[in-house]
Design an enzyme around this catalytic site. Structure first.
Site, mmCIF file in Angstrom:
data_model
loop_
_atom_site.group_PDB
_atom_site.id
_atom_site.type_symbol
_atom_site.label_atom_id
_atom_site.label_comp_id
_atom_site.label_asym_id
_atom_site.label_seq_id
_atom_site.Cartn_x
_atom_site.Cartn_y
_atom_site.Cartn_z
ATOM 1 N N HIS A 38 55.151 24.403 102.438
ATOM 2 C CA HIS A 38 54.588 23.114 102.822
ATOM 3 C C HIS A 38 53.094 23.007 102.514
ATOM 4 O O HIS A 38 52.464 22.018 102.877
ATOM 5 C CB HIS A 38 54.813 22.865 104.321
ATOM 6 C CG HIS A 38 56.204 22.408 104.634
ATOM 7 N ND1 HIS A 38 57.319 23.082 104.216
ATOM 8 C CD2 HIS A 38 56.651 21.317 105.317
ATOM 9 C CE1 HIS A 38 58.401 22.450 104.642
ATOM 10 N NE2 HIS A 38 58.027 21.374 105.309
ATOM 11 N N HIS A 55 71.087 4.043 70.873
ATOM 12 C CA HIS A 55 72.352 4.171 71.601
ATOM 13 C C HIS A 55 73.151 2.874 71.476
ATOM 14 O O HIS A 55 72.956 1.945 72.270
ATOM 15 C CB HIS A 55 72.082 4.464 73.081
ATOM 16 C CG HIS A 55 71.278 5.700 73.323
ATOM 17 N ND1 HIS A 55 69.940 5.779 73.009
ATOM 18 C CD2 HIS A 55 71.631 6.902 73.850
ATOM 19 C CE1 HIS A 55 69.492 6.983 73.343
ATOM 20 N NE2 HIS A 55 70.496 7.680 73.854
ATOM 21 N N GLU A 58 61.992 10.776 99.433
ATOM 22 C CA GLU A 58 60.676 10.450 98.880
ATOM 23 C C GLU A 58 60.753 9.700 97.556
ATOM 24 O O GLU A 58 60.028 8.726 97.329
ATOM 25 C CB GLU A 58 59.843 11.730 98.707
ATOM 26 C CG GLU A 58 59.433 12.396 100.008
ATOM 27 C CD GLU A 58 60.518 13.283 100.615
ATOM 28 O OE1 GLU A 58 60.290 13.823 101.708
ATOM 29 O OE2 GLU A 58 61.590 13.436 99.982
ATOM 30 N N HIS A 117 77.642 6.984 71.798
ATOM 31 C CA HIS A 117 76.708 6.826 72.920
ATOM 32 C C HIS A 117 75.263 6.918 72.460
ATOM 33 O O HIS A 117 74.448 6.050 72.796
ATOM 34 C CB HIS A 117 76.988 7.898 73.979
ATOM 35 C CG HIS A 117 76.202 7.722 75.258
ATOM 36 N ND1 HIS A 117 74.825 7.738 75.312
ATOM 37 C CD2 HIS A 117 76.612 7.523 76.535
ATOM 38 C CE1 HIS A 117 74.429 7.562 76.555
ATOM 39 N NE2 HIS A 117 75.504 7.422 77.322
#
Length: 670
Positions: free
Chosen positions: A472, A29, A410, A263
């Site tokens: 869960h 890149h 998290e 890019h």
């Protein structure tokens, strides 16, 4: 301060090297590296403070690169500082080269972090800034350094950036300066096609100071960095308007700037040749450091020698006046395991292993002065509050405590803890429910790649979460995490230690192993529900071998029962039923298969003899125990996501009872 014409020449030197690395490799890149050259040149040649003779100096400024695909920019700049040779730049992305496509942490060469998934690199920087604040609160002026981060559009768009921005602003991290390379171009489209947000207003809303500049103007870059360094009470975002592929020219000589094609692909053919010529380089011999550039960086090296000599002198004077603190700081940065009185930890029998973890954390809070624990808004449920009760949470302007309330984030929390570890001087741990490890896996993988000893605390380890239902209830998570035990790092070690203890006493051993593991991350998996302790007289110290006999150590058992975590006590109860019928049983607790397989073959054979009949019980996927049950075994596990009901009902319905163990083993023996 250097002459601006010389600075522009040096930035073009970085562009030439970066584009040439990609061209030679036929992969990479170039565009972003060319656009960011001005900022990184000013930062490294005039602002970044580090010791040229001691790259690991604890008081150095740190530079965290987020967009790893811009590695040619970083390698080229570090070559100017003497950390890489031109030959190594020529071998970009090649086998055995120290210049991989995305940078891998190598502090000796000036690479502070592995840059992989976008968004993680600058979040590591937030963690490093928190670690620096934590240490400064204890060692004053010795930790008075700046954490610099470099972020691109991709990192801004990755959702983790919201957590990082919110946390840094809330805590007022005025030792954090981030440059946003705002070039309006992405890999496959223009930035305006995917977002219309006002980045400056977003960061201001989080409490950051925002400075907008022309990212190619040396004076504006200098001014922004000086203003950022002088800012107190909040982190700083410098938004630099830059041009993707600055200086690039097509085969026909027209501008190749601000084009998506630059890019993620080499400039190619005549476009590459014209670009190098436009930048006043030699396409036939592009891997050159210009004399003017060498002069700038030689001058900076001498400046740094004077700056660091003065700082080291102050450090020596401080150490002489504060010998105990100096010894403590040295130990914190040594990376060695702390001393803990493990024998003094008293567990309450028959409790949940998350409660056992809380007991250990309470002891660690008072015995390990450089430990920081975080929780994703679950401290009273994942029981990291065992640590919090002995300290206090960080807040803006006050880092004298040792707990991070991360909020519901998290992935951000995990990366911040990795950043603390990368900074050094801090032992980082973080907690949440095991099912939410799904959010954290990209960070866990990076911790393993970088060999950072972060402690991941996961509670509510199985379907016994019960009434919360399948959303869960972890089922496949343990199998996924345990795959990390099977991967080797470049040192040939297991890339991660994963421990699921069978009761509260084994939990103490698990934490001991985690704290003594200074080479890799550790996953600690704990139960929500109470677990009956293993039989009296159990040799818990043997758990350090990964798997060991906990009941019925007959020399020639008819069948060996093996499990980890809560299921071990179920096997013990089932074994009692089988013994009444004369079946010779051995029960094995296996908190870590990876650790067990690293033991001598003789020990492995003494616990799980080859060819023995083995019955495995797991609250996860059956494959979780495949490596232990072997080809001559049977595994009872889950084949569905779970159900909503009280956990004792689920145990009964799903076959996690002593009676089902009895039935399955009898069937197996027949």
């Amino acid at each position: 301060m250097n002459d601006n014409k010389l600075m522009n020449r040096a930035a073009d030197n970085i562009r030439i090297l970066a584009a040439s690395m990609v061209e030679k490799a036929k992969s990479g890149h170039p565009g972003g590296a060319m656009g960011g050259a001005d900022f990184i040149n000013v930062l490294f040649s005039e602002f970044l403070v580090y010791d040229p003779e001691n790259p690991r100096w604890e008081g150095r400024d740190r530079f965290f690169l987020d967009p790893g695909h811009m590695s040619p920019m970083l390698y080229s700049t570090l070559a100017l500082t003497g950390k890489y040779t031109l030959e190594e730049l020529k071998n970009f992305r090649q086998w055995g080269s120290p210049t991989p496509g995305h940078p891998e942490v190598d502090v000796m060469r000036g690479v502070e972090n592995t840059s992989g998934p976008l968004g993680q690199g600058h979040t590591f920087a937030v963690g490093a800034a928190i670690a620096a604040k934590f240490l400064k609160a204890r060692f004053c002026e010795l930790m008075d350094h700046t954490i610099y981060a470099y972020i691109s559009d991709g990192g801004i768009q990755e959702e983790i950036s919201q957590g990082a921005g919110r946390m840094a602003g809330t805590l007022g991290l005025d030792n954090l300066v981030m440059f946003y390379d705002d070039n309006d171009i992405q890999l496959s489209t223009e930035t305006k096609d995917v977002t219309i947000e006002n980045t400056a207003m977003k960061y201001e809303a989080w409490g950051w100071k925002v400075i907008s500049i022309n990212g190619h103007d040396v004076d504006e870059i200098r001014s922004a960095l000086n203003e950022a360094k002088a800012t107190k009470g909040r982190p700083v975002l410098i938004i630099g308007k830059t041009v993707m592929g600055k200086g690039a020219r097509r085969a026909d000589g027209s501008s190749y700037e601000a084009d998506c094609a630059t890019h993620g692909s080499p400039l190619g053919g005549e476009a590459y040749v014209n670009t190098i010529r436009n930048l006043n380089g030699d396409p036939e011999n592009p891997f050159v450091i210009f004399p003017e550039t060498a002069g700038i960086y030689a001058k900076r090296k001498e400046e740094l020698k004077r700056i660091t000599a003065e700082k080291h002198s102050k450090e020596a004077a401080w150490a002489k006046e504060n010998p105990e603190k100096a010894a403590k700081l040295k130990f914190f940065f040594s990376g060695k395991a702390p001393k803990v009185d493990w024998a003094a930890i008293e567990q309450k029998a028959d409790g949940a292993t998350r409660a056992g973890s809380a007991t250990v954390l309470g002891a660690l809070a008072t015995q390990v002065e450089n430990m920081v624990v975080a929780s994703a808004d679950l401290s009273n449920s994942d029981k990291t509050d065992g640590f919090l009760k002995k300290t206090r949470a960080f807040s803006k302007g006050d880092f004298s405590g040792a707990f991070l309330q991360a909020g519901v984030s998290e992935l951000t929390m995990a990366c911040v803890c990795i950043g603390m570890s990368l900074h050094g001087g801090v032992i980082a741990a973080c907690g949440t429910f095991f099912v939410f490890s799904d959010y954290m896996k990209p960070a866990v993988r990076m911790a393993a790649l970088m060999e950072q000893p972060v402690k991941f605390i996961w509670t509510h380890d199985a379907f016994r979460v019960g009434e919360d239902g399948p959303t869960h209830e972890p089922v496949e998570q343990e199998a996924q995490i345990r795959l990390m035990e099977k991967l080797k790092n470049h040192k040939g070690q297991n890339s991660m230690l994963v421990l699921r203890p069978a009761d509260v006493e084994e939990t103490t051993v698990a934490w001991k192993l985690a704290m003594e593991n200074t080479a890799t991350p550790t996953g600690l998996i704990f139960s929500r529900q109470n677990i009956v302790n293993l039989p009296a007289g159990n040799a818990y110290a043997q758990a350090e071998k990964g798997a060991y006999i906990v009941a019925g150590s007959d020399e020639n058992p008819d069948v060996i029962l093996v499990a980890s975590g809560s299921e071990v006590s179920t096997l013990v109860a089932g074994a009692e039923l089988l013994r009444k019928e004369g079946v010779k049983i051995r029960v094995v607790s296996a908190p870590s298969e990876g650790l067990f397989r690293n033991q001598p073959k003789a020990y492995q054979e003494s616990v799980l003899p080859e060819g023995a009949k083995v019955f495995g019980l797991t609250a996860g996927l059956p494959v979780t125990l495949q490596g232990l049950a072997g080809g001559n075994g049977k595994i009872w596990g889950l084949e569905s996501f779970g159900f909503s009901a009280p956990y004792k009902v689920l145990d009964e319905k799903l076959g996690f009872t002593a009676e089902n163990v009895y039935n399955q083993v009898k069937s197996m023996l027949q």
